[in-house]
Design an enzyme around this catalytic site. Structure first.
Site, PDB file in Angstrom:
ATOM      1  N   ASP A 156       0.827  -1.196   0.000  1.00 55.10           N
ATOM      2  CA  ASP A 156       0.000   0.000   0.000  1.00 55.10           C
ATOM      3  C   ASP A 156       0.868   1.255   0.000  1.00 55.10           C
ATOM      4  OD1 ASP A 156      -2.374   1.742   0.528  1.00 55.10           O
ATOM      5  OD2 ASP A 156      -3.316  -0.184   0.945  1.00 55.10           O
ATOM      6  N   HIS A 220      -4.019   6.038   2.879  1.00 51.92           N
ATOM      7  CA  HIS A 220      -4.645   4.813   2.357  1.00 51.92           C
ATOM      8  C   HIS A 220      -4.090   3.561   3.034  1.00 51.92           C
ATOM      9  CE1 HIS A 220      -5.747   1.698  -0.615  1.00 51.92           C
ATOM     10  NE2 HIS A 220      -6.711   2.533  -1.002  1.00 51.92           N
ATOM     11  N   SER A 545     -10.934  -1.021  -2.027  1.00 52.46           N
ATOM     12  CA  SER A 545      -9.728  -0.957  -1.194  1.00 52.46           C
ATOM     13  C   SER A 545     -10.070  -1.183   0.268  1.00 52.46           C
ATOM     14  CB  SER A 545      -9.046   0.411  -1.327  1.00 52.46           C
ATOM     15  OG  SER A 545      -8.344   0.516  -2.528  1.00 52.46           O
TER      16      SER A 545
END
Length: 761
Positions: A156, A220, A545
């Site tokens: 990520d 994220h 995600s």
């Protein structure tokens, strides 16, 4: 006389109030949710699409009108019905909440316009609701010793160690099997016993960063990591929204971050290096919330890396992509990957808006701002249009360079179809009301006070502005509201069929991916836009995600109780115990596969469809791969001739069955061979139950499986047949069926069966 009359009226009013609130003395009104399926298109929508007055206006009443009619049919008194109604849902689905008596509940359940009626339960505050929604409460039974030995590798954007979700309180040193490292460089200060590894990969010039480190500057990676294995943090929220306890699916597990994503993207070079390292480092589960198109299984870093991970017993979950609702958009579809779509939770964020003339409604958004005034000036995109634009290009979308700063400054702007909120803010705009024709099921954090409303109300607001000398409005802070449609397939979640194979139903499953609260970074503002001064260690995000780490966490949880299960066994358990979604669109299963995961049920699936490396090689041979390429991919001398052919349509022992054909004039005729392994009770008998459309014949031979040992294997054959006329009309191009093996006890092993006509997709 007058006094007596007044007393009588008072007593009568009191009695009516008691009757409304409680019913009779022995019967009390209780809160229920009445779900009515799809929201009917309004008169405005019908007119906008050019439908005629006769059909468009007669047959498509508004959701609010339909709800009122249904409720009034059981509560005859209009005033009582109005007082009874608690909330109306009209954006993404058609439902309402009301206080009802038992006989009214029964009558509503018998109404042809009602899908279901169920009580609204009082629940404790919790975090995003995602793990509780998946029936994994904080009190869940856990194997903490084994869980703390589980290492989840995450590819990520890095990790923000100052987020409380990565506190290592109560955790011992890293597992002895861990061979990874922690890169202390730049502004990244180091790891701990929760985040035991953090490295970055920035080898591609196309994504080169001037100061690379494992630090998460985007948020994220912190979000996905904490969803999987974040520590339990009480009092988490986003400015008071979604308040509760934030936690991962396996709070005692360890996290290894492999930073491969940068502001310019995620390079295949870095991805493959990271997967190579992760396999060697000793991770048990890989979570990859990154999508990428591919022309084949051999030119895809996800497929290649995860194949090698599978051979080492590592489970890999990948996001399906955010290109829905279009078909043929699902990504990461190799059969050894668990491909994850996104579903919605049982809550949503509604943002109220009030216009000066009294119009009130709610829209979807995540607005953390509270108004400081009762009202603010209101304008429209047309009124505030840049004078340089022609009359034919009125900027209803409120996009770049379309508005006049002098006409926007200090005002709320009404836009239609879309808006650049950061652009409106840059012009001095203080808010936006965006009118939408299409349905929306996802809220996003707004850079300024904003709400997305149904076009019905948008048109009313527009008319009000055009007829008022000094129009005003106010946008309030968002509120949390129940969502009766959950679990539903998120509109953005990518759908199948898979482009790389005509024999796989992908995505495999869905998991919560709409408005998930989890860890964030203080190195980026909430919206990552200029002038946004809101920084927090938690935020709300949506996307596949977010759903992918839920499956990774669920797989890790199952592995803590079954450490010797293969990745395909865990995958099978999650698929065959998954639940179907509430709202089924025509092509629903092309978006949700086996359904929404149920991690607790997956601990005891009864039967599993296991797969080995050779099963996948057989699949590749069936798909046309052979020769040197196949041998290089499998890293040995295996060839197609050396792998026994089990026959059947897909030559793969997969938990789902998918048949796609090209010619509508060809009869449906396919065979699937399957083998299940008993992991339930030693002595058990499973009987097959088939659910199929009337003209699709599904046969199971044998239809009874008797086991006398654990880990005993039994094989069976499934045949599906149907006449060509079944798919000759344009109305029926998809057929959905299912096979369920069940015992007299708790085990139910369900496999979806899906038939599609390819060229009509």
């Amino acid at each position: 006389m007058v006094q007596t009359f007044m007393i009588t009226l008072f007593l009568l009013a009191t009695q009516l109030h008691w009757s409304f609130t409680h019913g009779s003395r022995d019967t009390f009104r209780k809160a229920y949710i009445v779900y009515m399926g799809e929201t009917p298109r309004s008169r405005t929508s019908a007119a906008a699409t050019g439908e005629g007055e006769g059909e468009g206006l007669r047959s498509k009443t508004s959701a609010a009108d339909l709800q009122h009619n249904v409720l009034s049919s059981v509560i005859q008194d209009a005033s009582t019905a109005q007082q009874s109604k608690i909330h109306s849902y009209t954006k993404s689905f058609n439902a309402f909440a009301a206080k009802l008596l038992p006989d009214e509940v029964q009558k509503l359940r018998e109404n042809e316009n009602v899908v279901s009626v169920f009580p609204s339960r009082i629940r404790k505050l919790h975090t995003t609701g995602s793990w509780d929604f998946l029936r994994m409460p904080q009190t869940l039974k856990r194997n903490h010793r084994i869980e703390s030995n589980i290492i989840v590798g995450v590819l990520d954007s890095g990790i923000y160690m100052d987020a409380p979700s990565f506190n290592d309180k109560g955790l011992g040193p890293p597992p002895s099997k861990w061979k990874g490292r922690c890169q202390v460089v730049g502004n990244f200060t180091g790891c701990n016993n929760k985040v035991i590894g953090a490295v970055f990969y920035n080898n591609d010039p196309a994504t080169r960063h001037p100061n690379p480190s494992p630090q998460d500057e985007e948020g994220h990676g912190s979000h996905t990591s904490s969803t999987i294995a974040g520590a339990s943090i009480a009092g988490a929220s986003l400015y008071g929204l979604a308040q509760g306890t934030a936690r991962g699916g396996v709070p005692s597990a360890r996290i290894a971050m492999y930073k491969v994503c940068w502001p310019k993207g995620c390079s295949d070079i870095d991805l493959l290096v990271a997967m190579d390292d992760a396999i060697d480092d000793g991770v048990d589960v890989l979570s990859i919330s990154i999508s990428g198109e591919s022309n084949g299984f051999f030119d895809n870093p996800f497929a290649i890396g995860s194949f090698h991970a599978m051979k080492k017993g590592i489970f890999t979950a990948c996001s399906a992509g955010n290109s829905g609702p279009d078909l043929y958009t699902v990504q990461n579809t190799a059969p050894w990957i668990m491909t994850v779509g996104a579903s919605g939770l049982d809550r949503q964020f509604l943002t109220p808006v009030k216009v000066g003339n009294g119009i009130e409604t709610t829209g979807l958004s995540i607005n953390t701002f509270s108004p400081k005034k009762q009202m603010y000036p209101l304008t429209t995109a047309a009124i505030a249009a840049n004078s340089t634009l022609s009359r034919d290009s009125i900027p209803w979308f409120c996009d770049e360079a379309s508005l006049d700063p002098k006409k926007v400054n200090g005002k709320i702007v009404l836009c239609q179809g879309g808006a650049s909120l950061s652009y409106i803010k840059s012009l001095g705009g203080i808010g936006a009301i965006v009118s939408l024709q299409e349905k929306r099921d996802t809220s996003f954090i707004s850079a300024i006070p904003a709400t997305y409303v149904d076009s019905i109300f948008g048109d009313k607001i527009l008319a009000s502005v055009n007829s008022t000398k000094f129009p005003q409005a106010v946008i309030y802070k968002s509120k949390t509201a129940p969502n009766a449609a959950a679990p539903f397939l998120a509109s953005f979640s990518s759908r199948g069929p898979a482009m790389l194979s005509r024999t796989l139903l992908k995505p495999d499953v869905v998991a919560p991916g709409v408005n998930i609260l989890a860890a964030y970074t203080k190195l980026s503002s909430m919206t990552r836009t200029l002038g946004d001064n809101r920084f927090d260690v938690f935020t709300l995000m949506s996307g596949t995600s977010m759903s992918c780490p839920h499956v990774a966490g669920a797989a890790a949880y199952v592995k803590t109780f079954h450490p010797n299960w293969s990745p395909s066994a865990i995958k099978s358990a999650l698929m065959t115990t998954a639940s179907e979604l509430k709202i089924k669109a025509v092509v629903a299963e092309l978006g949700y596969g086996a359904g929404q995961i149920d991690p607790v049920s997956a601990l005891h699936p009864g039967l599993i469809y296991d797969l080995s490396k050779f099963d996948y090689i057989r699949f590749l041979c069936k798909e046309g791969y052979s020769g040197t390429t196949l041998r290089l991919f499998t890293e040995d001398n295996t060839n197609c001739a050396s792998v026994p052919d089990i026959g059947g349509h897909d030559s793969l022992n997969y938990p789902s069955m998918y048949y796609q054909f090209q010619n509508p004039n060809t009869s449906i005729d396919a065979i699937f061979h399957r083998t299940v392994t008993n992991v339930g009770l030693k002595n058990s008998i499973y009987k097959a139950t088939v659910k199929a459309p009337r003209n699709l014949k599904v046969s199971v031979i044998p239809n009874v499986l008797a086991f006398s040992q654990l880990n005993e294997k039994k094989s069976f054959k499934v045949t599906i047949k149907g006449p060509p006329l079944l798919l000759q009309t344009n109305q029926i191009t998809l057929l959905s069926a299912s096979l369920e093996w069940s015992t007299d006890t708790k085990h139910r092993v369900r496999s979806p069966i899906f038939v599609t006509l390819a060229q009509q997709m």
